[in-house]
Design an enzyme around this catalytic site. Sequence first.
Site, PDB file in Angstrom:
ATOM      1  CB  SER A   1      -0.951  -0.068   1.202  1.00  8.28           C
ATOM      2  OG  SER A   1      -1.960   0.899   1.116  1.00  8.28           O
TER       3      SER A   1
ATOM      4  CG  ASP B   1      -6.841  -2.305  -4.108  1.00 12.78           C
ATOM      5  OD1 ASP B   1      -5.854  -2.977  -3.816  1.00 12.78           O
ATOM      6  OD2 ASP B   1      -7.118  -1.225  -3.542  1.00 12.78           O
TER       7      ASP B   1
ATOM      8  CG  HIS C   1      -6.012  -1.643  -0.307  1.00  7.53           C
ATOM      9  ND1 HIS C   1      -5.040  -1.596  -1.297  1.00  7.53           N
ATOM     10  CD2 HIS C   1      -5.494  -0.975   0.749  1.00  7.53           C
ATOM     11  CE1 HIS C   1      -4.000  -0.920  -0.856  1.00  7.53           C
ATOM     12  NE2 HIS C   1      -4.244  -0.532   0.385  1.00  7.53           N
TER      13      HIS C   1
END
Length: 283
Positions: free
Chosen positions: A93, A209, A264
């Site tokens: 991330s 995501d 995600h």
Amino acid sequence: MKLLVILLLFNISFVICYKPVILLHGILTGPESMILFKNRIEEKHPGTIVYNIDQFGGWSSLENMWYQVQQISQTISNITSKHPEGVHFVGYSQGALLGRTILQANPDHKILRYISLSGPQAGQYGTQFLHIYFPGLALETAFELFYSRVGQHTSVGNYWNDPYHTQLYLSYSQYLPYVNNEILSNKSDQFKQALTKLDLLVLIGGPNDNVITPWQSSQFGYYDHNGTVVELKDRELYQNDTIGLKTLYEKKKLKLITVPGIDHFMWHLNLSICDNYVLPYLD
Ligand SMILES: *[C@@H]1O[C@H](CO)[C@@H](O)[C@H](O)[C@H]1NC(C)=O
Ligand SMILES: *[C@@H]1O[C@H](CO)[C@@H](O)[C@H](O)[C@H]1NC(C)=O
Ligand SMILES: *[C@@H]1O[C@H](CO)[C@@H](O)[C@H](O)[C@H]1NC(C)=O
Ligand SMILES: *[C@@H]1O[C@H](CO)[C@@H](O)[C@H](O)[C@H]1NC(C)=O
Ligand SMILES: *[C@@H]1O[C@H](CO)[C@@H](O)[C@H](O)[C@H]1NC(C)=O
């Protein structure tokens, strides 16, 4: 049979030596979020030394990107000075963007393979992402906060890339347009050279995501000025080889991996992601 036994014994005495691995966590979490990954690497590749970076956990992950790059770089230099043979690096991330900048900012880096696990490499422009950190802010007007001196104190402001306000992005953002060589500076050559020094750059992301927006940003794709997503290979960033991605690709050192069905917040927790798309590159 005898031969087989001898061969097996011979094999066992052959020591497999995995390169050390550095892990860097995402925004608003810390090293604890990467423990599953760390344990998995150690389990599947016994003997691997795994460094799980513990700086800028929690709220401090919202600090200015350059400040984080500078501070974490010192730790990375300390680590790599113990491993002249080189290390691998996995960033998740925001950590995937930070890690990529850390290696670009250090021309003598000893990072061999860099694995970006759903990072906003070309920027970020999306409501869901925004509301995790700034619940009261509207997508269309977020630029007013982020493209200001105050907004640039936050990491999110540093890589907020509003496709409808590109001029403001280029004027105010002190970070992303520089590390992506959209604005040329006296560091641009270095940023490109340091990236192309990698043995392998792996960019992992996927259409479900729900946080990185557009999700293609995880592979350097991004919106054009009309809000249409342009894939990496159709972007000038690639065609002009602005930061060396084309060079890497032509040397077979760039791998784009798209995995559907992954939210995600699962990339670093789903061990099949680790097994199938990360571990194969950590030898
Ligand atoms: C780097 O290593 C030196 C010497 O071991 C130590 O004094 C210093 O605190 C370390 N710095 C970081 C950022 O880890
Ligand atoms: C590079 O640019 C920065 C910011 O404009 C400046 O502070 C620095 O002195 C420059 N460095 C060199 C070597 O020109
Ligand atoms: C944006 O849309 C207009 C009108 O459809 C088109 O002419 C133009 O080429 C588009 N621009 C980009 C950057 O796609
Ligand atoms: C790519 O190269 C063209 C032609 O030199 C130039 O006009 C354009 O600004 C470049 N784009 C980027 C993103 O570097
Ligand atoms: C974990 O990843 C695999 C793909 O590698 C996917 O099929 C599976 O649904 C994922 N599990 C969860 C809980 O996200």
